[in-house]
Each structure stands twice: as C-alpha cells, then as structure tokens.
Design a protein around this motif. Structure first.
Motif, PDB file in Angstrom:
ATOM      1  N   LEU A   1      25.544  32.684  30.745  1.00 30.98           N
ATOM      2  CA  LEU A   1      26.941  32.778  30.477  1.00 30.98           C
ATOM      3  C   LEU A   1      27.138  34.420  30.322  1.00 30.98           C
ATOM      4  O   LEU A   1      25.870  34.914  29.839  1.00 30.98           O
ATOM      5  CB  LEU A   1      27.144  32.215  29.143  1.00 30.98           C
ATOM      6  N   PRO A   2      28.188  34.955  30.351  1.00 32.37           N
ATOM      7  CA  PRO A   2      28.210  36.378  30.272  1.00 32.37           C
ATOM      8  C   PRO A   2      28.360  36.747  28.811  1.00 32.37           C
ATOM      9  O   PRO A   2      28.534  35.906  28.098  1.00 32.37           O
ATOM     10  CB  PRO A   2      29.697  36.562  31.076  1.00 32.37           C
ATOM     11  N   ILE A   3      28.566  38.031  28.500  1.00 33.90           N
ATOM     12  CA  ILE A   3      28.728  38.435  27.206  1.00 33.90           C
ATOM     13  C   ILE A   3      29.737  37.857  26.589  1.00 33.90           C
ATOM     14  O   ILE A   3      30.903  37.373  27.372  1.00 33.90           O
ATOM     15  CB  ILE A   3      29.045  40.126  27.470  1.00 33.90           C
ATOM     16  N   SER A   4      29.578  37.544  25.233  1.00 31.44           N
ATOM     17  CA  SER A   4      30.678  36.760  24.613  1.00 31.44           C
ATOM     18  C   SER A   4      31.425  37.840  23.483  1.00 31.44           C
ATOM     19  O   SER A   4      30.507  38.126  22.483  1.00 31.44           O
ATOM     20  CB  SER A   4      30.438  35.561  24.087  1.00 31.44           C
TER      21      SER A   4
ATOM     22  N   ARG B   1      32.907  32.198  39.418  1.00 31.61           N
ATOM     23  CA  ARG B   1      31.529  31.631  39.199  1.00 31.61           C
ATOM     24  C   ARG B   1      31.399  30.476  38.207  1.00 31.61           C
ATOM     25  O   ARG B   1      30.779  29.575  38.551  1.00 31.61           O
ATOM     26  CB  ARG B   1      30.632  32.801  38.861  1.00 31.61           C
ATOM     27  N   LEU B   2      32.179  30.514  37.073  1.00 36.03           N
ATOM     28  CA  LEU B   2      32.160  29.602  36.297  1.00 36.03           C
ATOM     29  C   LEU B   2      33.598  29.014  35.843  1.00 36.03           C
ATOM     30  O   LEU B   2      34.326  29.831  35.999  1.00 36.03           O
ATOM     31  CB  LEU B   2      31.483  29.934  34.731  1.00 36.03           C
TER      32      LEU B   2
ATOM     33  N   TYR C   1      30.368  46.289  34.262  1.00 39.98           N
ATOM     34  CA  TYR C   1      31.165  45.583  33.174  1.00 39.98           C
ATOM     35  C   TYR C   1      31.841  46.639  32.109  1.00 39.98           C
ATOM     36  O   TYR C   1      32.695  46.746  31.646  1.00 39.98           O
ATOM     37  CB  TYR C   1      30.101  44.731  32.324  1.00 39.98           C
TER      38      TYR C   1
ATOM     39  N   TYR D   1      41.613  35.052  40.344  1.00 38.04           N
ATOM     40  CA  TYR D   1      40.578  34.195  39.836  1.00 38.04           C
ATOM     41  C   TYR D   1      41.081  33.354  38.777  1.00 38.04           C
ATOM     42  O   TYR D   1      40.092  32.678  38.075  1.00 38.04           O
ATOM     43  CB  TYR D   1      39.252  34.938  39.561  1.00 38.04           C
ATOM     44  N   LEU D   2      42.221  33.483  38.408  1.00 41.40           N
ATOM     45  CA  LEU D   2      42.688  32.666  37.154  1.00 41.40           C
ATOM     46  C   LEU D   2      42.472  31.244  37.359  1.00 41.40           C
ATOM     47  O   LEU D   2      42.455  30.547  36.296  1.00 41.40           O
ATOM     48  CB  LEU D   2      44.098  33.225  36.653  1.00 41.40           C
TER      49      LEU D   2
ATOM     50  N   ASN E   1      38.258  33.352  35.170  1.00 43.36           N
ATOM     51  CA  ASN E   1      38.683  34.836  35.656  1.00 43.36           C
ATOM     52  C   ASN E   1      37.715  35.792  35.301  1.00 43.36           C
ATOM     53  O   ASN E   1      37.496  36.822  36.063  1.00 43.36           O
ATOM     54  CB  ASN E   1      40.176  34.904  34.590  1.00 43.36           C
ATOM     55  N   ARG E   2      37.086  35.482  34.164  1.00 49.46           N
ATOM     56  CA  ARG E   2      36.400  36.782  33.719  1.00 49.46           C
ATOM     57  C   ARG E   2      34.970  36.762  34.483  1.00 49.46           C
ATOM     58  O   ARG E   2      34.095  37.558  34.377  1.00 49.46           O
ATOM     59  CB  ARG E   2      36.005  36.776  32.320  1.00 49.46           C
ATOM     60  N   THR E   3      34.725  35.519  35.037  1.00 47.02           N
ATOM     61  CA  THR E   3      33.332  35.394  36.123  1.00 47.02           C
ATOM     62  C   THR E   3      33.874  35.372  37.290  1.00 47.02           C
ATOM     63  O   THR E   3      32.718  34.696  38.362  1.00 47.02           O
ATOM     64  CB  THR E   3      32.624  33.954  35.676  1.00 47.02           C
TER      65      THR E   3
ATOM     66  N   LYS F   1      43.396  42.180  42.221  1.00 46.52           N
ATOM     67  CA  LYS F   1      42.175  41.178  41.775  1.00 46.52           C
ATOM     68  C   LYS F   1      42.749  40.731  40.542  1.00 46.52           C
ATOM     69  O   LYS F   1      41.865  39.618  40.153  1.00 46.52           O
ATOM     70  CB  LYS F   1      40.946  42.118  41.966  1.00 46.52           C
ATOM     71  N   MET F   2      43.526  41.295  39.615  1.00 49.11           N
ATOM     72  CA  MET F   2      43.768  40.738  38.427  1.00 49.11           C
ATOM     73  C   MET F   2      44.278  39.234  38.641  1.00 49.11           C
ATOM     74  O   MET F   2      44.263  38.312  37.784  1.00 49.11           O
ATOM     75  CB  MET F   2      44.518  41.499  37.480  1.00 49.11           C
TER      76      MET F   2
ATOM     77  N   GLU G   1      35.875  42.824  35.136  1.00 50.28           N
ATOM     78  CA  GLU G   1      35.398  41.516  34.977  1.00 50.28           C
ATOM     79  C   GLU G   1      34.308  41.286  35.919  1.00 50.28           C
ATOM     80  O   GLU G   1      33.379  40.422  35.742  1.00 50.28           O
ATOM     81  CB  GLU G   1      36.385  40.666  35.326  1.00 50.28           C
TER      82      GLU G   1
ATOM     83  N   ALA H   1      30.896  40.730  34.701  1.00 52.74           N
ATOM     84  CA  ALA H   1      30.453  39.521  33.769  1.00 52.74           C
ATOM     85  C   ALA H   1      30.165  38.322  34.690  1.00 52.74           C
ATOM     86  O   ALA H   1      30.143  37.316  34.281  1.00 52.74           O
ATOM     87  CB  ALA H   1      31.805  39.098  33.087  1.00 52.74           C
ATOM     88  N   VAL H   2      29.872  38.627  35.919  1.00 48.93           N
ATOM     89  CA  VAL H   2      29.754  37.312  36.811  1.00 48.93           C
ATOM     90  C   VAL H   2      28.246  36.983  36.733  1.00 48.93           C
ATOM     91  O   VAL H   2      27.402  37.786  37.044  1.00 48.93           O
ATOM     92  CB  VAL H   2      30.193  37.558  38.267  1.00 48.93           C
ATOM     93  N   PRO H   3      27.786  35.992  36.171  1.00 44.76           N
ATOM     94  CA  PRO H   3      26.358  35.752  36.307  1.00 44.76           C
ATOM     95  C   PRO H   3      25.767  35.570  37.734  1.00 44.76           C
ATOM     96  O   PRO H   3      26.583  35.111  38.457  1.00 44.76           O
ATOM     97  CB  PRO H   3      26.185  34.344  35.839  1.00 44.76           C
TER      98      PRO H   3
END
Lengths: 380, 326
Positions: free
Chosen positions: A129-132, B108-109, A112, A340-341, B103-105, A336-337, A117, A120-122
């Motif tokens: 939840l990941p870092i905020s 996963r979430l 991270y 996952y959006l 996106n940032r996980t 990879k950017m 990113e 930040a995957v739990p």
C-alpha cells in the motif's frame, strides 16, 4: 473469595542484541548470511542518504514538505526483510528504507514528494500500500487484509507501521482488536520515537510501554531497541513466522528517537533540547551496525567507500530522471486530476474536465465517450 | 414474480450476490446469528457461515477500515453500518481512504465495497437513529451514493452496487422496510448507478425525489390529479451521486416547473444541487421559481415531533399549488 488475582497469560520482554558500541549478544545474535547483512546495510545507508538529500531538495524548493526518516532505518528495514514478495507492506510515512527494499524506485519516491499522486502507485507485482498520511488509519487496512487472507485460506503476512502518537488514535485500538479477534496474520510495528510533533511520550500516555497494550488484546507484544537492527530483525522474524503459521497478530514496539524535525515545516528547538538529541545521536542505528559488520569482517573500509559512491551516483541519476519526468505527460498534465477517481468517469467530471481544458487552452488526450445507453466510458 | 417487502428484497439481493460470487462477504454488527437488527441478513449466516457473514466488534471505523483492506485484497465486502448516524465514526475511513485509493494510486488499487446504511426517520426510533446525511457523502469525491424507494429498486440497486468497481454507499430508507410490497422479477435485475427513473409521466410540473419521499410524491400526485386535474411528472433519482442531470433537465424543459423533495436538511442538501443543475441547463424553460420540500435545518426531532419534520404529501401538494399560482 471476592478478590483474587487474575492470571493474565502473557509476559512482556525487552529485546536488545547489538549495543550502541557494536557489541553483540552472541546468544541472541540471529544467523544472517554475510551477503544478506551487507544487503541490509546497503538499503539502510541508501535510505539515510536519500533522506539527507531530500532535505536539501526541500530547502532548494525542488520538493514539498516531507517527513524525514533518518534514524528509523533499523526499524523499517530490520522488519521488512522478513517479508516474502507476496506478503503485504502497509506503511505509515517514515518507512523509506522499507519502500526502497520492496521495489519502489527512488524516482517514484521523488515524484511523490514533488507533489504527484503517480508517486503513490505501488510497483507492479508487489502487495504494497502507498504512504498513509492520516494517522493510524492504515492499521485497519492491514487488519482487513489479514482477515481476507484468512478467509481465502492464504498464507500471507501483513506488516504495518505506526508511531507513538498513532497509538492514541481509536483506529489503532480498533485495528489491534479486530486483528486479534480474527487472528489475522498482522505484525504491528510501532516506531516509538517519543515525539508526536512536539508532544512527548509522557503526555501521550500514562502506561510504561506501548507493547503492553498487546496483552489487553490477547496478542503477544514485545519492546525492542529500535536502533538495533538485529533486535528488530529477530523479533519481527519470530512474529512473521508465527503469523504465517496461524498464530495471529503481534505488536512490536521499537524504541527510538525522532532525530529529525517532524517534517521540514517543524522546528524542534521550540520543544526539546539539543542535549537530549545529542544523547540519542550516540545510539543511532547505522554506526553500531557498521561496527558490527567490520568486526564480523562482512565489510571493509573500502567496501563502505564504494557503497557510498554507488549510492551517491544512483541518487543523482534518480533526481535527474524524476525532474525530467515532471516536465512530460502524464505528470505535466493537470487534467489527470480527473481520470482516476472512478473506474468510469461520470458525466459531471467529464463536464468539469472539459471546462478546465478549455480554460487552460489544452487538449484532452483521453476522450470520454458515451455508449448508446448514455453511460460514460473512457476511449482513446 | 414474488411480491415482497423491501427488507426481503435487500435480503434476496444479498443472497443472490453471495450465491453468484464467492468474493462477496457480509459484515457488520449483529449481521450473523441475530440476522441484523432489521432482519435484513436473515438466513445468510445459516447458509454461508462465519467466514462470509462476519459479526464484527462494535466499531464502525473498524468495520469500514477492515472492509477497505478486504476489498483491496480482492474480496467484495458488503458492510452494514447499523444506523446511518453511526457512519460518522467511520467518516475518515470513507473519505480519506475508500473514496481515494483508486485516485491516489492511479487505478492500481481500488475499493469495490458497499456500505449498507439504514437511513431516515419515521420509525419512532431513539435519538441519533433517524438522520438523513446522504449530502455529506455526495459531497465527497470518489464515492457513489444511491437510495432505493421500494423493493424492486432496492434489489436492483444493491446488485448494481455490489458489482460496481468503486465504493458505493447504499442507503436503506428504513421507514420503507416493511411499509409495502411490490412484485420483483424472477431474474436478477440491475439498475445502472447514475440513472434516474421517471416513475410517472406528466406535463404540468416535475416532482423530483428519492428514497422514502418518493412515496409522498406519488401520494401528492394522486391528490393533485383528483382535486386539481393536474398531471405531475415524478422522477425518482435512485442515484444521488452521480446525479442524472439529463433526466432532470429533460423533464423540467417539458414541464417548466419543479418541486424537489427530500428528507435531509435543506441547506446544501441534494435539492440545492438539483436546482443548480436546472439553473445551468434549463433556466430559460422555467415558468416559476423551484420550491424545495425538505427536512428543516434542524436535527430531525426526537420521534414525538418527527412527523412534522418529514416531507409528506400535504406539504408537497401545497408547494405544487404555490408554484403553479406564481
């Protein structure tokens, strides 16, 4: 009778169990088994050593800017150990000990801060939840999770974290109000380290404590010594039990000091004195916990030494693993950017991904396909 | 085949979705016993109770932020922001969290959440109750943005939004709530997000619009047919993000001319993006420059002057004649 006192049915307390000299108030001392005490110390020490190493890595240019967490271990660890696995951990960004305790690998944490990113995957199977990064915004997610828990009739608890600066944000107010109105099982842990970057507590607020705000929301609040792991443990244990039994949210203000700069990009000599920092150094959480463990004969000098060596080896191993992982896909793949959006990649992103792939002269490993109706799906 | 107005169609979709899926919860200011300031949540609180029809405190960031938490927990919140202008109070939650959790996980979430926002002018509302700001959200990666143009598309798009695995902002052109009625099918219908519809086939020019101004485009087409003998093709975008480039481009390749119509301000509006895509994919087919009939780059005026601001059939007719005489 135009003016009569209004009786507000809440009392505010300050809790301290383990003094900075390692003396314990035996009447308040929580009953924690020796193995668990040792485990708690290990996670705190691990977090401290990781934090120190992260600073070195940042100075060497091997990781990016990061907010140090040294000195906040008692708050993070003393509270998180009261959660069950199915409970929710909703952190801000100085809960390094909590992340490690909840099963985030050190490799992931390194990845991270190396700028991916993927860090930040739990971990699978956790409710974390990941870092905020956006200040106080995560508190509302915690409130919403707690509301959903009640709605489904579940018995989980949410623990969430924020700083003294965050207490000035509107989201902090909204989250506590929502949680109180719906009696959501949320434990709000405030890391009051007295500085929001350079702005001291006296400029952040006029009230004497942050804990007293709980009273205005109709929930319980308490201020604890945030360098005293036993006090944090005892207060959060009580709050977790109450929340699990339908008693609603609690605010626990943990008073500490931000021993480090805000982030590696900050220079605290511009706004505070070394003397002030030194005064607080004597109160830091690991030293008094060590004294306590020695007095209780939970750990010997040899145990401490072995633990340090094991931690050091583990950190070295994780750094190697993380740096190796960065050289390989998926981390090494800039495409990879795009992936996952959305659950399905829309056509504009398919187009832009192809454009970047062509520009970089690399192949798209995951091909997007269109079904007969023209919808874009993701195939191999 | 019930003949219903758009407020009823949205209400019908909410009820159907709540009946089918007990993860669906409705939340927002006054959505409970009051049944919404536009009565869009009529009957829901009586039928589903406090737990699934949640009157929230008056705090938009609170509504969106807690809806995000609820979505992560596994519910399907449909949150109402009473007027689209109040969305600014929650912008950071939408942009920094709702749009980014997946996106940032790395998947996963996710945040399967719908924000319903009454949008646009035309109802003589007080200040700050008439804005069209969909372009802001279309510009925010990770969101989907849709806007129906009548009862049938309202119901079908809301079902699609609720079923979508990602956050969807669903704008309700409030001038249309009770403006006209339309047959909606008995069975639940779903319009795929990302797909536009050709509402009227034509050959001379393409009118591209969405939301309330689709009605103005249809009215304009009638005038143009009667008075000029023209047959415009009309596209209802329905989905603003993602945008259906293919439907737009195919039509412009056929007609060679286009006018883009929307109520939001012109600069960096949705029309700008539509024209950019036409330029990228069909510039060689164009017979004339494309015109935009939009809100002006001013705040929508307070209601006494709003009629002059909002695109209407007359403005569209004039624009079409100008494009055809190029």
């Amino acid at each position: 009778m135009p003016r009569t006192p209004i009786d507000i049915p809440h009392k505010l307390e300050y809790l301290s169990i383990l003094s900075e000299n390692g003396e314990v108030d035996t009447k308040l001392e929580p009953k924690i088994e020796a193995t668990k005490l040792k485990e708690m110390y290990r996670w705190m020490l691990f977090a401290r050593r990781v934090d120190e190493r992260l600073l070195k890595l940042q100075r060497q240019g091997r990781i990016g800017t990061f907010p140090q967490a040294s000195g906040h271990e008692a708050i993070s660890l003393g509270s998180v150990v009261n959660l069950e696995k199915a409970d929710w951990h909703v952190p801000a960004y100085r809960e390094l000990a909590g992340f490690l305790y909840r099963g985030w690998t050190l490799e992931q944490i390194l990845i991270y801060w190396m700028g991916y990113e993927e860090g930040a995957v739990p971990p699978e199977g956790t409710n974390d939840l990941p870092i905020s990064v956006p200040i106080a915004s995560q508190l509302l997610h915690a409130a919403g999770i707690g509301m959903a828990n009640n709605l489904k009739g579940d018995k989980n608890v949410v623990m969430t974290y924020f700083g003294d600066g965050a207490s000035s944000e509107g989201d902090c107010h909204e989250a506590m109000n929502f949680a109180a109105v719906y009696q959501a099982p949320v434990v709000f842990i405030c890391l009051n380290n007295q500085y929001a970057i350079s702005v001291p507590l006296t400029k952040q607020m006029r009230n004497q404590t942050i804990a007293q705000r709980a009273l205005s929301y109709g929930m319980d609040g308490i201020r604890v010594d945030g360098n005293d792991v036993l006090a944090v443990y005892a207060a959060s244990k009580e709050a977790v039990e109450k929340a699990r039994n339908g008693g609603g949210p609690t605010l626990i203000e943990c008073l500490t000091y931000r021993y480090t700069p805000h982030t590696t990009a900050d220079d605290p000599t511009r706004y505070r004195s070394t003397e002030e920092c030194n005064t607080w150094m004597a109160k830091e959480p690991l030293i008094r916990f060590e004294k306590y463990l020695k007095t209780k004969k939970v750990m010997t000098d040899a145990d401490f030494k072995t633990m340090e060596e094991e931690i050091d080896a583990r950190i070295n191993e994780a750094i190697t693993n993380a740096e190796e992982a960065c050289k390989k896909p998926p981390l090494s793949d800039p495409l990879k950017m795009f992936d996952y959006l959305y659950a399905e990649l829309p056509s504009n992103l398919v187009e832009q991904k192809e454009e970047l792939a062509k520009h970089l002269g690399i192949e798209i490993t995951e091909k997007e396909t269109r079904d007969e109706a023209g919808a874009v799906g993701r195939g191999k | 085949m019930p003949d219903i107005n758009m407020a009823k169609a949205i209400n019908m979709a909410l009820n159907e979705a709540m009946e089918r899926d007990n993860r669906v919860v409705v939340m927002g200011e006054d959505v409970g016993p009051d049944e919404g300031v536009f009565r869009v949540t009529e009957g829901l609180h009586a039928k589903y109770g406090d737990k699934r029809v949640i009157d929230t405190p008056l705090a938009e960031s609170g509504i969106v932020g807690t809806a995000i938490g609820m979505a992560i927990y596994g519910l399907r919140p449909v949150a109402e922001i009473q007027f689209s202008s109040f969305e600014y109070y929650a912008y950071h939650q939408i942009e920094m969290h709702a749009a980014r959790f997946r996106n940032r996980t790395r998947g996963r979430l996710s945040v399967p959440m719908v924000l319903r926002c009454p949008s646009g002018g035309g109802i003589r509302a007080i200040e700050h109750h008439s804005e069209s700001r969909e372009a802001i959200y279309a510009h925010s990666p990770g969101l989907k943005v849709v806007m129906p143009s009548g009862p049938r598309s309202a119901r079908a798009l809301l079902h699609a939004a609720i079923q979508d695995p990602d956050p969807v902002i669903y704008y309700e052109p409030k001038a249309l709530y009770r403006l006209f009625r339309e047959d909606v099918p008995e069975a639940i219908e779903t319009y795929p997000i990302g797909r536009a519809q050709v509402v009227q086939e034509g050959k001379d020019i393409t009118l591209i619009s969405y939301g309330a101004t689709v009605r103005a485009a249809i009215d304009a087409a009638e005038i143009l047919e009667d008075e000029d003998g023209l047959k415009p093709e009309i596209i209802d975008l329905l989905s603003i993000a993602p945008l259906d480039t293919d439907t737009i481009v195919n039509s412009v390749r056929k007609t060679g001319r286009a006018v883009v119509i929307h109520e939001g301000p012109r600069t960096c509006g949705i029309g700008s993006e539509v024209i950019a895509r036409i330029n990228e994919h069909a510039i060689e087919y164009l017979e004339a420059p494309i015109k935009r009939i939009t809100g002006y780059d001013t705040p929508i005026p307070y209601f006494a002057r709003e009629r002059a601001y909002i695109p209407d059939a007359d403005k569209i007719v004039a624009a079409v004649r100008e494009v055809l005489s190029f």
